[in-house]
Design a protein around this motif. Sequence first.
Motif, PDB file in Angstrom:
ATOM      1  N   LYS A 154       7.906 -41.602 -18.384  1.00  0.00           N
ATOM      2  CA  LYS A 154       9.246 -41.530 -17.807  1.00  0.00           C
ATOM      3  C   LYS A 154       9.871 -42.919 -17.884  1.00  0.00           C
ATOM      4  O   LYS A 154       9.231 -43.912 -17.556  1.00  0.00           O
TER       5      LYS A 154
ATOM      6  N   ASP B 204      15.945 -42.779 -16.302  1.00  0.00           N
ATOM      7  CA  ASP B 204      16.058 -41.401 -16.755  1.00  0.00           C
ATOM      8  C   ASP B 204      15.272 -40.496 -15.816  1.00  0.00           C
ATOM      9  O   ASP B 204      14.168 -40.836 -15.387  1.00  0.00           O
ATOM     10  N   ASP B 205      15.816 -39.333 -15.501  1.00  0.00           N
ATOM     11  CA  ASP B 205      15.127 -38.377 -14.642  1.00  0.00           C
ATOM     12  C   ASP B 205      14.132 -37.515 -15.414  1.00  0.00           C
ATOM     13  O   ASP B 205      13.290 -36.856 -14.820  1.00  0.00           O
TER      14      ASP B 205
END
Length: 78
Positions: free
Chosen positions: A8, A12-13
């Motif tokens: 991840k 950013d999700d």
Amino acid sequence: MPFRINYKFKDDDNYYTCLVTEEQFQNFQALPAIEICMKDKEVHDDVNNNMEDVEVALDLAKNNDTSKMKKLSDVISE
């Protein structure tokens, strides 16, 4: 032998997945743009992944350009 990682980006999700070598994985973990990076499964079959493209993407990510890495990876959650 390449293996799959899940990771991840800090900005950013989404979570992403891609195939890397052990050396690429270690370099990946050191990137300032990465929040989480973990190994998933080893890949034992014939993989069609260009490790040279991953190297280029890692070099770009060192300068906070994550666009190529995102193109090489699959989104696993949104």
